[in-house]
Design a protein around this motif. Structure first.
Motif, short mmCIF file in Angstrom:
data_model
loop_
_atom_site.label_atom_id
_atom_site.label_comp_id
_atom_site.label_asym_id
_atom_site.label_seq_id
_atom_site.Cartn_x
_atom_site.Cartn_y
_atom_site.Cartn_z
N SER A 172 0.79 -1.24 0.00
CA SER A 172 0.00 0.00 0.00
C SER A 172 0.81 1.28 0.00
O SER A 172 0.25 2.36 -0.23
CB SER A 172 -0.92 0.00 1.24
OG SER A 172 -1.62 -1.21 1.36
N ASP A 173 2.10 1.19 0.23
CA ASP A 173 2.94 2.39 0.34
C ASP A 173 3.28 2.92 -1.05
O ASP A 173 4.35 2.64 -1.60
CB ASP A 173 4.20 2.04 1.13
CG ASP A 173 5.07 3.26 1.40
OD1 ASP A 173 4.59 4.39 1.21
OD2 ASP A 173 6.24 3.06 1.80
N ALA A 174 2.38 3.73 -1.60
CA ALA A 174 2.51 4.18 -2.99
C ALA A 174 3.78 4.98 -3.23
O ALA A 174 4.45 4.83 -4.27
CB ALA A 174 1.28 5.00 -3.38
N ASN A 175 4.16 5.86 -2.31
CA ASN A 175 5.35 6.70 -2.52
C ASN A 175 6.61 6.11 -1.91
O ASN A 175 7.66 6.75 -1.90
CB ASN A 175 5.11 8.11 -1.99
CG ASN A 175 4.86 8.14 -0.49
OD1 ASN A 175 4.94 7.11 0.19
ND2 ASN A 175 4.54 9.32 0.04
N LYS B 40 5.93 4.49 5.28
CA LYS B 40 4.79 4.71 6.16
C LYS B 40 3.56 4.95 5.30
O LYS B 40 3.66 5.21 4.09
CB LYS B 40 5.04 5.88 7.11
CG LYS B 40 5.46 7.16 6.40
CD LYS B 40 5.98 8.20 7.39
CE LYS B 40 6.51 9.43 6.64
NZ LYS B 40 7.08 10.43 7.56
N LEU B 41 2.40 4.85 5.91
CA LEU B 41 1.16 4.97 5.16
C LEU B 41 0.36 6.19 5.60
O LEU B 41 0.32 6.53 6.78
CB LEU B 41 0.29 3.72 5.36
CG LEU B 41 0.87 2.39 4.90
CD1 LEU B 41 -0.10 1.26 5.23
CD2 LEU B 41 1.19 2.41 3.42
N THR B 42 -0.27 6.82 4.64
CA THR B 42 -1.26 7.84 4.94
C THR B 42 -2.64 7.20 4.89
O THR B 42 -2.81 6.09 4.37
CB THR B 42 -1.20 8.99 3.93
OG1 THR B 42 -1.55 8.47 2.63
CG2 THR B 42 0.17 9.63 3.89
N LYS B 43 -3.61 7.91 5.41
CA LYS B 43 -4.99 7.43 5.34
C LYS B 43 -5.41 7.23 3.89
O LYS B 43 -6.09 6.25 3.54
CB LYS B 43 -5.92 8.42 6.04
CG LYS B 43 -7.39 8.03 6.04
CD LYS B 43 -8.20 9.06 6.82
CE LYS B 43 -9.69 8.76 6.78
NZ LYS B 43 -10.48 9.75 7.55
N LYS B 44 -4.99 8.16 3.02
CA LYS B 44 -5.34 8.06 1.60
C LYS B 44 -4.75 6.80 0.97
O LYS B 44 -5.41 6.11 0.18
CB LYS B 44 -4.87 9.29 0.85
CG LYS B 44 -5.26 9.28 -0.65
CD LYS B 44 -4.79 10.54 -1.34
CE LYS B 44 -5.28 10.58 -2.79
NZ LYS B 44 -4.83 9.40 -3.57
N GLU B 45 -3.50 6.50 1.29
CA GLU B 45 -2.87 5.31 0.72
C GLU B 45 -3.60 4.04 1.15
O GLU B 45 -3.77 3.11 0.36
CB GLU B 45 -1.40 5.24 1.15
CG GLU B 45 -0.49 6.22 0.42
CD GLU B 45 0.93 6.19 0.94
OE1 GLU B 45 1.87 6.28 0.11
OE2 GLU B 45 1.13 6.08 2.17
#
Length: 322
Positions: free
Chosen positions: A284-287, A291-296
């Motif tokens: 899920s870590d697009a960038n 770490k993850l954001t809520k959007k990710e």
């Protein structure tokens, strides 16, 4: 009859079953399997090529995953957003691998707690807040005790003796009555340090067919796979033979002793929750910032929770936590 299971499925599928007790039954309805490995995050195969069911159960817990399976996508995403905010313990707007691991462990603990609560009322017959060995024995083996000749399919005397041995180990104060903590250790011994010896003992009793106190290669493979006549072993069996010789049999004497068996079934260097947290982060870590954001998380909601529109969707929209 051929017994066939891929090695990667043995932990957490075959080696996780604890007590096969049916609520309200006065005897076991099926043979009890040994404890083998820590309580699994999910009982389904972890194969993302097929589906994300394992991840859903690991992330949400088994009962909550079933609820999310009935939700339409928009409601599933809404609830996932609320969960994401809860996971962000330090409220910095990001979800770290450690925060994911903590959440997954809490989901696992909730499953264990719910399991104990569900069975508690069946065994605490006199309602005194304790489950005595006599209560457990009578509820579980009542029909057998009343008529030992009625069902000769399984050796219930042996099963009962094993249960009593495990009960005594779980019963820390030795009064032959279990409080909630002791009963949890009895049902889920793989999660308690003082229960490890009995977990190993049960495992070795089941696999050590020649009774020499060790698990040799033949017994190790035979616990997973029994070939039919003239049948060629599948590739994974060869891989398991190599695992045994290179990693399981640490002292290279051709067999596993108690310490080696413990390291096999309850490895101290492997954390299922940590592995799952790493997997979810990777997915899920697009960038790729670690770490993850809520959007990710919401962008990959199918990995975390999934959903499907069903006739029951609307009824399940009402939930105290959401």
């Amino acid at each position: 009859m051929k017994k066939y299971q891929r090695s990667k499925m043995i932990r957490p599928l075959l080696m996780c079953v604890v007590l096969c007790v049916v609520s309200g039954s006065s005897k076991p309805t099926e043979k009890k399997s040994r404890v083998h490995d820590e309580e699994p995050l999910s009982l389904v195969e972890h194969d993302d090529r097929k589906n994300y069911d394992y991840d859903h159960e690991a992330f949400l817990g088994r009962d909550e995953a079933k609820t999310f399976d009935q939700l339409p996508p928009e409601e599933s995403k809404r609830r996932l957003g609320i969960i994401a905010e809860k996971i962000d313990g330090n409220k910095d707007g990001f979800i770290s691998e450690e925060e994911l691991k903590v959440w997954i462990k809490s989901a696992q603990k909730k499953h264990i707690y719910d399991s104990v609560e569900h069975q508690w009322k069946d065994f605490d017959v006199n309602g005194d807040g304790l489950i005595s060995w006599e209560e457990y024995k009578n509820v579980t083996y009542g029909s057998y005790l009343d008529d030992p000749q009625a069902d000769a399919e399984y050796n219930y005397t042996h099963m009962m003796a094993r249960d009593e041995r495990r009960f005594r180990v779980a019963d820390v104060n030795g009064d032959m009555s279990a409080d909630k903590q002791e009963f949890t250790a009895f049902l889920h011994p793989e999660d308690h340090e003082h229960m490890k010896d009995v977990v190993v003992q049960e495992t070795m009793e089941d696999i050590d067919k020649n009774g020499d106190g060790f698990i040799d290669l033949k017994e190790y493979i035979g616990d997973m796979y029994t070939a039919e006549d003239e049948e060629e072993d599948p590739e994974w069996v060869a891989s398991e033979r190599q695992q045994f010789s290179e990693f399981r049999d640490k002292n290279k004497d051709g067999k596993m002793d108690k310490e080696e068996t413990l390291d096999w079934i309850l490895p101290s260097d492997y954390d299922h929750a940590e592995a799952e947290a790493k997997h979810l982060l990777h997915e899920s870590d697009a960038n790729q910032d670690g770490k993850l954001t809520k959007k990710e998380i919401l962008d990959k909601f199918d990995v975390f929770v999934g959903s499907q529109v069903t006739d029951f969707g609307e009824a399940l929209l009402r939930h105290d936590e959401f």
